[in-house]
Motif scaffolding. Structure first.
Motif, PDB file in Angstrom:
ATOM      1  N   SER A   4      16.378 -54.821  11.130  1.00  0.00           N
ATOM      2  CA  SER A   4      16.660 -53.664  10.826  1.00  0.00           C
ATOM      3  C   SER A   4      15.498 -52.584  10.629  1.00  0.00           C
ATOM      4  N   LEU A   5      14.582 -53.115   9.786  1.00  0.00           N
ATOM      5  CA  LEU A   5      13.244 -52.388   9.629  1.00  0.00           C
ATOM      6  C   LEU A   5      12.338 -52.102  10.704  1.00  0.00           C
ATOM      7  N   ASP A   6      12.375 -53.404  11.391  1.00  0.00           N
ATOM      8  CA  ASP A   6      11.429 -53.280  12.829  1.00  0.00           C
ATOM      9  C   ASP A   6      12.318 -52.284  13.609  1.00  0.00           C
ATOM     10  N   ASN A   7      13.400 -52.190  13.815  1.00  0.00           N
ATOM     11  CA  ASN A   7      14.264 -51.114  14.675  1.00  0.00           C
ATOM     12  C   ASN A   7      13.993 -49.877  14.112  1.00  0.00           C
ATOM     13  N   ILE A   8      14.097 -49.584  12.758  1.00  0.00           N
ATOM     14  CA  ILE A   8      13.636 -48.168  12.418  1.00  0.00           C
ATOM     15  C   ILE A   8      12.136 -47.946  12.525  1.00  0.00           C
ATOM     16  N   ALA A   9      11.518 -48.907  12.403  1.00  0.00           N
ATOM     17  CA  ALA A   9       9.983 -48.653  12.493  1.00  0.00           C
ATOM     18  C   ALA A   9       9.821 -48.089  13.960  1.00  0.00           C
TER      19      ALA A   9
ATOM     20  N   LEU B 184       3.587 -42.334  12.184  1.00  0.00           N
ATOM     21  CA  LEU B 184       2.814 -43.649  12.371  1.00  0.00           C
ATOM     22  C   LEU B 184       2.760 -44.354  10.998  1.00  0.00           C
ATOM     23  N   GLU B 185       2.084 -43.760  10.027  1.00  0.00           N
ATOM     24  CA  GLU B 185       2.293 -44.413   8.776  1.00  0.00           C
ATOM     25  C   GLU B 185       3.598 -44.934   8.269  1.00  0.00           C
ATOM     26  N   ASP B 186       4.618 -44.179   8.655  1.00  0.00           N
ATOM     27  CA  ASP B 186       5.926 -44.751   8.209  1.00  0.00           C
ATOM     28  C   ASP B 186       6.196 -46.035   9.041  1.00  0.00           C
ATOM     29  N   ALA B 187       5.871 -46.058  10.365  1.00  0.00           N
ATOM     30  CA  ALA B 187       6.273 -47.178  11.089  1.00  0.00           C
ATOM     31  C   ALA B 187       5.276 -48.411  10.838  1.00  0.00           C
ATOM     32  N   ILE B 188       4.021 -48.227  10.199  1.00  0.00           N
ATOM     33  CA  ILE B 188       3.124 -49.335   9.855  1.00  0.00           C
ATOM     34  C   ILE B 188       3.705 -49.802   8.492  1.00  0.00           C
ATOM     35  N   ARG B 189       4.167 -48.919   7.665  1.00  0.00           N
ATOM     36  CA  ARG B 189       4.877 -49.608   6.188  1.00  0.00           C
ATOM     37  C   ARG B 189       6.052 -50.202   6.766  1.00  0.00           C
ATOM     38  N   LEU B 190       6.840 -49.767   7.569  1.00  0.00           N
ATOM     39  CA  LEU B 190       8.212 -50.607   7.833  1.00  0.00           C
ATOM     40  C   LEU B 190       7.924 -51.787   8.643  1.00  0.00           C
ATOM     41  N   PHE B 191       7.034 -51.717   9.575  1.00  0.00           N
ATOM     42  CA  PHE B 191       6.602 -52.964  10.078  1.00  0.00           C
ATOM     43  C   PHE B 191       5.825 -54.115   9.332  1.00  0.00           C
ATOM     44  N   ARG B 192       5.027 -53.605   8.213  1.00  0.00           N
ATOM     45  CA  ARG B 192       4.695 -54.581   7.297  1.00  0.00           C
ATOM     46  C   ARG B 192       5.805 -55.151   6.423  1.00  0.00           C
ATOM     47  N   GLU B 193       6.672 -54.327   5.887  1.00  0.00           N
ATOM     48  CA  GLU B 193       7.814 -54.892   5.201  1.00  0.00           C
ATOM     49  C   GLU B 193       8.596 -55.835   6.153  1.00  0.00           C
ATOM     50  N   SER B 194       8.782 -55.277   7.352  1.00  0.00           N
ATOM     51  CA  SER B 194       9.532 -56.463   8.092  1.00  0.00           C
ATOM     52  C   SER B 194       8.947 -57.789   8.465  1.00  0.00           C
ATOM     53  N   THR B 195       7.510 -57.767   8.628  1.00  0.00           N
ATOM     54  CA  THR B 195       6.969 -59.181   8.518  1.00  0.00           C
ATOM     55  C   THR B 195       6.806 -59.682   7.237  1.00  0.00           C
ATOM     56  N   SER B 196       6.851 -59.060   6.363  1.00  0.00           N
ATOM     57  CA  SER B 196       6.817 -59.787   4.848  1.00  0.00           C
ATOM     58  C   SER B 196       7.927 -60.652   4.745  1.00  0.00           C
TER      59      SER B 196
ATOM     60  N   ARG C 243       8.956 -65.093  11.068  1.00  0.00           N
ATOM     61  CA  ARG C 243       9.418 -65.434  12.591  1.00  0.00           C
ATOM     62  C   ARG C 243       9.504 -64.044  13.242  1.00  0.00           C
ATOM     63  N   ASN C 244       9.380 -63.083  12.755  1.00  0.00           N
ATOM     64  CA  ASN C 244       9.750 -61.788  13.561  1.00  0.00           C
ATOM     65  C   ASN C 244       8.229 -61.367  14.239  1.00  0.00           C
ATOM     66  N   GLY C 245       8.068 -61.977  15.241  1.00  0.00           N
ATOM     67  CA  GLY C 245       6.871 -61.704  16.054  1.00  0.00           C
ATOM     68  C   GLY C 245       6.754 -60.340  16.524  1.00  0.00           C
ATOM     69  N   ILE C 246       7.942 -59.906  16.966  1.00  0.00           N
ATOM     70  CA  ILE C 246       7.932 -58.291  17.654  1.00  0.00           C
ATOM     71  C   ILE C 246       7.425 -57.335  16.540  1.00  0.00           C
ATOM     72  N   ALA C 247       7.940 -57.621  15.172  1.00  0.00           N
ATOM     73  CA  ALA C 247       7.387 -56.678  14.166  1.00  0.00           C
ATOM     74  C   ALA C 247       5.911 -56.849  13.896  1.00  0.00           C
ATOM     75  N   HIS C 248       5.491 -58.079  14.017  1.00  0.00           N
ATOM     76  CA  HIS C 248       4.042 -58.216  14.155  1.00  0.00           C
ATOM     77  C   HIS C 248       3.334 -57.498  15.000  1.00  0.00           C
ATOM     78  N   LEU C 249       3.726 -57.679  16.324  1.00  0.00           N
ATOM     79  CA  LEU C 249       3.034 -56.814  17.280  1.00  0.00           C
ATOM     80  C   LEU C 249       2.996 -55.665  17.200  1.00  0.00           C
ATOM     81  N   GLY C 250       4.134 -55.109  16.728  1.00  0.00           N
ATOM     82  CA  GLY C 250       4.520 -53.549  16.387  1.00  0.00           C
ATOM     83  C   GLY C 250       3.371 -52.993  15.495  1.00  0.00           C
TER      84      GLY C 250
END
Length: 161
Positions: free
Chosen positions: A90-95, A116-128, A132-139
């Motif tokens: 869900s975090l990845d999707n909103i990012a 862009l900063e919000d997306a980076i923050r959300l992608f970081r939270e998603s990967t943390s 296994r969420n490789g898509i969030a890591h790529l984002g």
């Protein structure tokens, strides 16, 4: 998610014809309140992703606004503790919704940077939450590199590596 939604999504992915996506959106909107709260959160998450996709295809800002509403509701009803994988998705999707809005506001430096900063923050939270969420890591890497190229922040390049 019911089988007709999956079939319609597959038809859309294979054909690119927007009417299949429209049917998915209507079907998902009609599902609210019919499931447990956690399943309802998943419906809202999928609906949010579909609305972002339709926005990217057609450019209707209302779709993007509704996508944020649905994705935020999905996050509000998902537990980091009991469902970390679902929360990560869900975090990845909103990012990704922030990235879609970022593309809309590229000419406005302040808004551009905020999304862009919000997306980076959300992608970081998603990967943390889920390694296994490789898509969030790529984002995350892509967003960091975009910010690096625009603002030349060495820490973005370091984080991307």
């Amino acid at each position: 998610m019911n089988l007709s939604v999956r079939a319609l999504l597959t038809q859309f992915e294979n054909s690119g014809e927007i009417h299949y996506l429209d049917q998915v959106i209507v079907t998902l909107q009609n599902c609210f309140g019919r499931f447990t709260p956690s399943d309802d959160a998943r419906v809202r998450d999928v609906l949010g992703v579909c609305l972002v996709t339709r926005y990217e295809r057609q450019g209707t800002r209302l779709d993007l606004q509704n996508a944020f509403l649905m994705l935020n509701q999905a996050i509000a009803h998902t537990s980091k503790r009991t469902a970390p994988q679902e929360m990560s998705l869900s975090l990845d999707n909103i990012a990704r919704a922030h990235i879609a809005r970022w593309r809309l506001s590229v000419n406005d430096d302040h808004e551009w940077l905020k999304d862009l900063e919000d997306a980076i923050r959300l992608f970081r939270e998603s990967t943390s939450l889920s390694l296994r969420n490789g898509i969030a890591h790529l984002g995350l890497v892509d967003s960091l590199m975009t910010r690096y190229h625009r603002y030349k922040r060495p820490e973005d390049l370091d984080s991307a590596i």
